[in-house]
Design a protein around this motif. Structure first.
Motif, short mmCIF file in Angstrom:
data_model
loop_
_atom_site.label_atom_id
_atom_site.label_comp_id
_atom_site.label_asym_id
_atom_site.label_seq_id
_atom_site.Cartn_x
_atom_site.Cartn_y
_atom_site.Cartn_z
N THR A 118 4.00 -7.67 9.66
CA THR A 118 4.97 -6.67 10.23
C THR A 118 5.42 -7.02 11.54
OG1 THR A 118 3.73 -4.84 9.12
CG2 THR A 118 5.28 -4.24 10.79
N ILE A 128 11.62 -5.50 7.00
CA ILE A 128 10.12 -5.40 6.48
C ILE A 128 10.20 -4.84 5.22
CG2 ILE A 128 8.22 -3.97 6.92
CD1 ILE A 128 8.72 -4.13 9.96
N LYS A 129 11.28 -3.84 4.85
CA LYS A 129 11.02 -3.38 3.48
C LYS A 129 12.29 -3.96 2.46
CE LYS A 129 9.40 1.12 4.99
NZ LYS A 129 9.51 2.77 4.96
N GLY A 130 12.04 -3.94 1.38
CA GLY A 130 13.24 -4.56 0.39
C GLY A 130 12.64 -5.90 0.05
N THR A 144 2.25 -4.79 -5.31
CA THR A 144 3.58 -5.08 -4.51
C THR A 144 3.58 -6.44 -3.97
OG1 THR A 144 3.57 -2.70 -3.74
CG2 THR A 144 5.12 -4.50 -2.55
N SER A 146 6.14 -9.03 -2.25
CA SER A 146 7.25 -8.97 -1.27
C SER A 146 7.21 -10.06 -0.25
CB SER A 146 7.55 -7.58 -0.61
OG SER A 146 6.25 -7.45 0.46
N SER A 366 -1.53 0.96 0.69
CA SER A 366 -0.73 1.07 1.82
C SER A 366 -1.67 1.01 2.96
CB SER A 366 -0.10 2.37 1.89
OG SER A 366 -1.07 3.53 2.07
#
Length: 474
Positions: A118, A128-130, A144, A146, A366
């Motif tokens: 992060t 960070i997202k996507g 997840t 990514s 998470s």
């Protein structure tokens, strides 16, 4: 540096400085750079936040004083596994080792690697997202993959390979990263308070009922995660020079330094940001740097924090495998995890197992749920370990001149009562998190029954042979 080999093949190579650096490295890292936003979300009051960090620091110091005596009594690889095996019996000792494998090290390694990714992405201005792929089942996110999770996985693999190479190389990398991290924290505190564009008005903000037992106890779960690692040197008792002196000293010195740094860092966070802006923020360090200085400075700070987080990741990868190694040596785990690499004298299989579990957690959990899960479960077993110290004290006396817990019995009682408070309100306010923790313990009980059953025939054979030999003696 004095180097000697134990009967189990591990060598005593770590001096007082390295042992203290290991404690500091285990403590300063993921928690202090990520949890204050979650704590503020619970409390909403900056003064309550600071008192929460002081209270958690007091509990950690009490624990370090108690573990110092246990480490001096039992200077072996394994830490809590050895202490609980000697005090409350093999089943409880095994459960602590099981919890260390899943919760004590693998889960924090996963959390540290996610925090590193992060902050690294913040430095490089990477979203960070996507991106990536998500596997769900009945609306529940299972896996997840990514750029963020793949980066976290990569850093786990790299540092596992470093600590597979040798204890000497691993400890040097560890010491260097720890010194960098401490310099970073001290500079940030000094620059933030003296040169930063913060406001003392942030300290006067009040919230409704921030001192409720339930809110404060839940906040302490996050704090206890941030302080976890104060017992790190005890896990490498078989590899520390002069352990009766250096284990207690390293635990006390390392924990004291960290308590001071944590309180000062939180002063900087509150000075930089109003409570409303802190709430629920993961990258609290980077956001504080942006408020105090500039966006460019925030990016530099994020990069420095990312490097600093490698220290805690490295420290846990170094420490954890010694527990599974000790369990396998006692034939309470698969034999392969009790073997050292012939040339490197490191527990290779245990390092690989820990890395694999951490990687599974990276792709399946998470960040904030990992923190609560870790904090609740570790509080339970740290409390049991200190109860074990009191049991040992009742059964046997320490030899003259040996380290004794300062303030005994008030010190262990304060630690036990504080952790009982955290555990009670954890179950009350976060029942699902507590359920996952208790479920992990339940799986550990099943694993103990399996390994104990596998061991019994061999033990019975040894006992029978001993009995026959005794009868054959004239």
């Amino acid at each position: 540096m004095n180097v000697s080999e134990n009967k189990n093949g591990l060598t005593r190579e770590l001096g007082l400085f390295s042992a203290t650096a290991l404690v500091v490295a285990n403590m300063v890292g993921t928690g202090i750079f990520t949890t204050s936003g979650f704590i503020m979300a619970e409390l909403g009051d900056p003064r309550a936040l600071l008192w929460c960090w002081l209270c958690g620091g007091l509990f950690a110091l009490c624990g370090a004083l108690c573990y110092g005596e246990l480490g001096a009594r039992f200077p072996q690889a394994g830490g809590e596994y050895v202490f609980l095996k000697e005090s409350l019996g093999r089943p409880v000792g095994f459960l602590s080792g099981w919890i260390s494998l899943i919760v004590g090290f693998s889960a924090p390694i996963a959390a540290a690697s996610m925090a590193f990714a992060t902050y690294f992405f913040k430095t490089c201005s990477i979203p960070i997202k996507g991106g990536g792929a998500v596997l769900t089942l009945a609306g529940v996110q299972l896996v997840t993959l990514s750029p963020l999770t793949l980066t976290a996985i990569g850093v786990i693999i790299v540092f596992s390979l470093i600590h597979y190479h040798s204890l000497r190389i691993g400890s040097r990398v560890q010491n260097g990263l720890t010194l960098f991290k401490i310099i970073l924290v001290v500079l940030f505190i000094g620059a933030g308070l003296l040169l930063g564009k913060g406001s003392t008005d942030h300290f006067s903000v009040t919230a409704a009922n921030p001192w409720s037992s339930e809110k404060f106890a839940v906040a302490l779960i996050f704090v206890s995660f941030a302080y976890s690692g104060w017992n790190a040197a005890a896990y490498l008792g078989a590899e520390i020079v002069n352990p009766q002196r250096n284990i207690p000293l390293s635990l006390l010195a390392g924990t004291s330094v960290v308590v001071i740094l944590y309180v000062l860092l939180n002063l900087v966070y509150v000075y930089a940001l109003p409570p409303a802006a802190m709430q629920g923020v993961l990258e609290i360090g980077a956001k504080s740097a942006a408020a105090l200085f500039s966006a460019g400075t925030s990016r530099l700070f994020s990069g420095a924090v990312a490097i600093g987080l490698l220290s805690v990741l490295s420290a846990m990868i170094l420490t954890g495998p010694r527990i599974y190694y000790a369990m396998a040596q006692d034939r309470l785990f698969f034999p392969v995890f009790g073997r050292l690499d012939t040339h490197r004298r490191t527990p290779t299989a245990s390092i690989c197992l820990q890395a694999a579990i951490a990687i599974v957690m990276v792709v399946s959990a998470s960040f904030d749920s990992l923190l609560l899960y870790i904090g609740f479960t570790l509080s339970l077993f740290a409390m049991l370990t200190v109860i074990g110290l009191m049991c040992i004290r009742r059964r046997s006396n320490l030899p003259a001149g040996a380290y004794r817990t300062f303030g005994y019995p008030l010190t262990p009682l304060l630690f036990i009562l504080g952790n009982l408070w955290i555990i009670f309100f954890s179950i009350k306010s976060r029942p699902m998190t507590a359920l996952f923790g208790l479920g992990t313990i339940g799986l550990g009980i099943g694993a103990y029954l399996y390994f104990n059953r596998r061991q019994q025939p061999k033990d019975s054979l040894v006992a029978d042979e001993g009995s026959v030999n005794a009868k054959c003696q004239p």
